[in-house]
Design an enzyme around this catalytic site. Structure first.
Site, PDB file in Angstrom:
ATOM      1  N   ARG A   7      13.510 -10.117  11.916  1.00  9.69           N
ATOM      2  CA  ARG A   7      12.815  -9.485  13.027  1.00  9.69           C
ATOM      3  C   ARG A   7      11.641 -10.347  13.470  1.00  9.69           C
ATOM      4  O   ARG A   7      11.054 -11.087  12.676  1.00  9.69           O
ATOM      5  CB  ARG A   7      12.292  -8.106  12.600  1.00  9.69           C
ATOM      6  CG  ARG A   7      13.385  -7.120  12.353  1.00  9.69           C
ATOM      7  CD  ARG A   7      12.914  -5.791  11.819  1.00  9.69           C
ATOM      8  NE  ARG A   7      11.477  -5.550  11.872  1.00  9.69           N
ATOM      9  CZ  ARG A   7      10.919  -4.373  11.581  1.00  9.69           C
ATOM     10  NH1 ARG A   7      11.672  -3.357  11.210  1.00  9.69           N
ATOM     11  NH2 ARG A   7       9.612  -4.220  11.629  1.00  9.69           N
ATOM     12  N   ARG A  10      -9.909   2.319   8.958  1.00 13.88           N
ATOM     13  CA  ARG A  10      -9.495   0.935   9.189  1.00 13.88           C
ATOM     14  C   ARG A  10     -10.675   0.018   9.525  1.00 13.88           C
ATOM     15  O   ARG A  10     -10.522  -1.191   9.579  1.00 13.88           O
ATOM     16  CB  ARG A  10      -8.483   0.854  10.337  1.00 13.88           C
ATOM     17  CG  ARG A  10      -7.117   1.421   9.980  1.00 13.88           C
ATOM     18  CD  ARG A  10      -6.109   1.147  11.084  1.00 13.88           C
ATOM     19  NE  ARG A  10      -4.791   1.637  10.748  1.00 13.88           N
ATOM     20  CZ  ARG A  10      -3.896   0.975  10.036  1.00 13.88           C
ATOM     21  NH1 ARG A  10      -4.206  -0.211   9.563  1.00 13.88           N
ATOM     22  NH2 ARG A  10      -2.714   1.494   9.792  1.00 13.88           N
ATOM     23  N   ARG A  61      -1.222 -11.206  12.125  1.00 11.39           N
ATOM     24  CA  ARG A  61      -1.591  -9.882  11.606  1.00 11.39           C
ATOM     25  C   ARG A  61      -2.666 -10.001  10.527  1.00 11.39           C
ATOM     26  O   ARG A  61      -3.573  -9.167  10.445  1.00 11.39           O
ATOM     27  CB  ARG A  61      -0.360  -9.178  11.037  1.00 11.39           C
ATOM     28  CG  ARG A  61       0.641  -8.751  12.092  1.00 11.39           C
ATOM     29  CD  ARG A  61       1.934  -8.264  11.471  1.00 11.39           C
ATOM     30  NE  ARG A  61       1.734  -7.071  10.656  1.00 11.39           N
ATOM     31  CZ  ARG A  61       2.633  -6.605   9.798  1.00 11.39           C
ATOM     32  NH1 ARG A  61       3.779  -7.233   9.612  1.00 11.39           N
ATOM     33  NH2 ARG A  61       2.375  -5.509   9.104  1.00 11.39           N
ATOM     34  N   LYS A 103       0.818  -1.218   0.000  1.00  7.96           N
ATOM     35  CA  LYS A 103       0.000   0.000   0.000  1.00  7.96           C
ATOM     36  C   LYS A 103       0.851   1.267   0.000  1.00  7.96           C
ATOM     37  O   LYS A 103       0.555   2.205  -0.731  1.00  7.96           O
ATOM     38  CB  LYS A 103      -0.946   0.002   1.204  1.00  7.96           C
ATOM     39  CG  LYS A 103      -2.037  -1.063   1.151  1.00  7.96           C
ATOM     40  CD  LYS A 103      -3.074  -0.839   2.226  1.00  7.96           C
ATOM     41  CE  LYS A 103      -2.503  -0.941   3.626  1.00  7.96           C
ATOM     42  NZ  LYS A 103      -1.917  -2.273   3.919  1.00  7.96           N
ATOM     43  N   ARG A 125      12.107 -11.125   4.583  1.00  2.00           N
ATOM     44  CA  ARG A 125      12.916  -9.936   4.862  1.00  2.00           C
ATOM     45  C   ARG A 125      13.993 -10.250   5.907  1.00  2.00           C
ATOM     46  O   ARG A 125      13.747 -10.954   6.882  1.00  2.00           O
ATOM     47  CB  ARG A 125      12.035  -8.783   5.345  1.00  2.00           C
ATOM     48  CG  ARG A 125      11.029  -8.346   4.319  1.00  2.00           C
ATOM     49  CD  ARG A 125      10.394  -7.021   4.619  1.00  2.00           C
ATOM     50  NE  ARG A 125       9.627  -7.006   5.860  1.00  2.00           N
ATOM     51  CZ  ARG A 125       8.724  -6.070   6.153  1.00  2.00           C
ATOM     52  NH1 ARG A 125       8.490  -5.093   5.291  1.00  2.00           N
ATOM     53  NH2 ARG A 125       8.062  -6.108   7.293  1.00  2.00           N
TER      54      ARG A 125
END
Length: 217
Positions: free
Chosen positions: A160, A88, A171, A13, A127
C-alpha cells in the site's frame, strides 16, 4: 490505574493497549473506537464527526475532546482506563488534565513505547496486502509461501502507498513535530516511563507490565 499510551506509528500501541488493559482489568479507550461508537449510535458528536471523516478531514479537537470527556464519565472508566490515541499534543494533554481534575483524579502514568525510526520503517514497509481477501503478510515476520502470492486465497499481494518507506518516514516526522513534545511535557511532570518496544510481542508486554509495577502503578 489511569494510563496514557504513547509512541510512534508502528510501535505496536494497539496490540499492547489490548494486552495491558486486559491484564489490569481496565477499559482500553482509543479515539478510533470512540469515533466509531458515536457514529454508530448517532450521537450529536458522532454526526458532527462523521461529516469530517466522510470528507477525509481530521476531526476537530473540540469534537474529539467532547467524545473523550463523555467516554471517561462512563461507569467502566470510573476506576481506571487506558487511553490510546489521546492526547496527541500538549494542548490536548492540558485539557485532559483539566477533565481529570474536575473528576477529582489524575493520571498515574504515561507509558512510552520506544522504537527507533529504522525499526518502524522495517516493520511497516515490509507489509504486503492481498488484493483479494485483504489479509496482511510481512516479508520478514510473516511471509507467504510464495513471494507476492497470498497463502489464503492465491490473490496477488501489493504494498500500500502508506506502507512505502518514504511515506512512513514522513509520518515519523509528523509524529516528532506534533506528539514527541508531549513526551517531554509528561516527563517534566514525573509521570513518564519508557520501555523498549522491539522484539516479540509477549516480551514487550512483559516489559510494560514490569515497568508499571516498578512505577507503583
Amino acid at each position: 490505574m489511569r494510563l496514557v499510551l504513547v509512541g510512534p506509528p508502528g510501535a505496536g500501541k494497539g496490540t499492547q493497549a489490548a494486552f495491558i488493559a486486559s491484564a489490569r482489568s481496565i477499559p482500553k479507550i482509543s479515539t478510533g473506537d470512540i469515533f466509531r461508537a458515536n457514529v454508530r449510535e448517532g450521537t450529536e458528536l458522532g454526526i458532527q464527526a462523521k461529516q469530517y471523516m466522510d470528507a477525509g478531514d481530521l476531526v476537530p479537537d473540540e469534537i474529539t475532546i467532547g467524545m473523550v470527556r463523555n467516554r471517561l464519565a462512563e461507569d467502566d472508566a470510573v476506576k481506571g482506563f487506558l487511553l490510546d490515541g489521546f492526547p496527541r499534543n500538549v494542548p490536548q494533554a492540558e485539557v485532559l488534565g483539566g477533565m481529570l481534575d474536575a473528576m477529582g483524579t489524575q493520571l498515574d502514568v504515561v507509558l512510552e513505547l520506544v522504537v527507533d525510526d529504522d525499526e518502524v520503517v522495517r516493520r511497516l514497509s515490509g507489509r504486503r496486502t492481498c488484493r483479494s481477501c485483504g489479509h496482511i503478510w510481512h516479508v520478514d515476520f510473516d511471509p507467504p509461501s510464495v513471494e507476492d502470492v497470498c497463502d489464503r486465497c492465491n490473490g496477488a499481494l501489493f504494498q500500500r502507498d502508506d506502507d512505502r518507506a518514504e511515506t512512513i518516514r514522513h509520518r515519523l516526522e509528523v509524529y516528532a513535530e506534533q506528539t514527541a513534545p508531549l513526551v517531554s511535557w509528561y516527563a517534566e511532570r514525573g509521570v513518564l516511563i519508557g520501555i523498549d518496544a522491539t522484539g516479540p510481542v509477549d516480551n514487550v508486554t512483559e516489559r510494560a507490565l514490569d515497568a508499571l509495577r516498578h512505577h507503583g502503578a
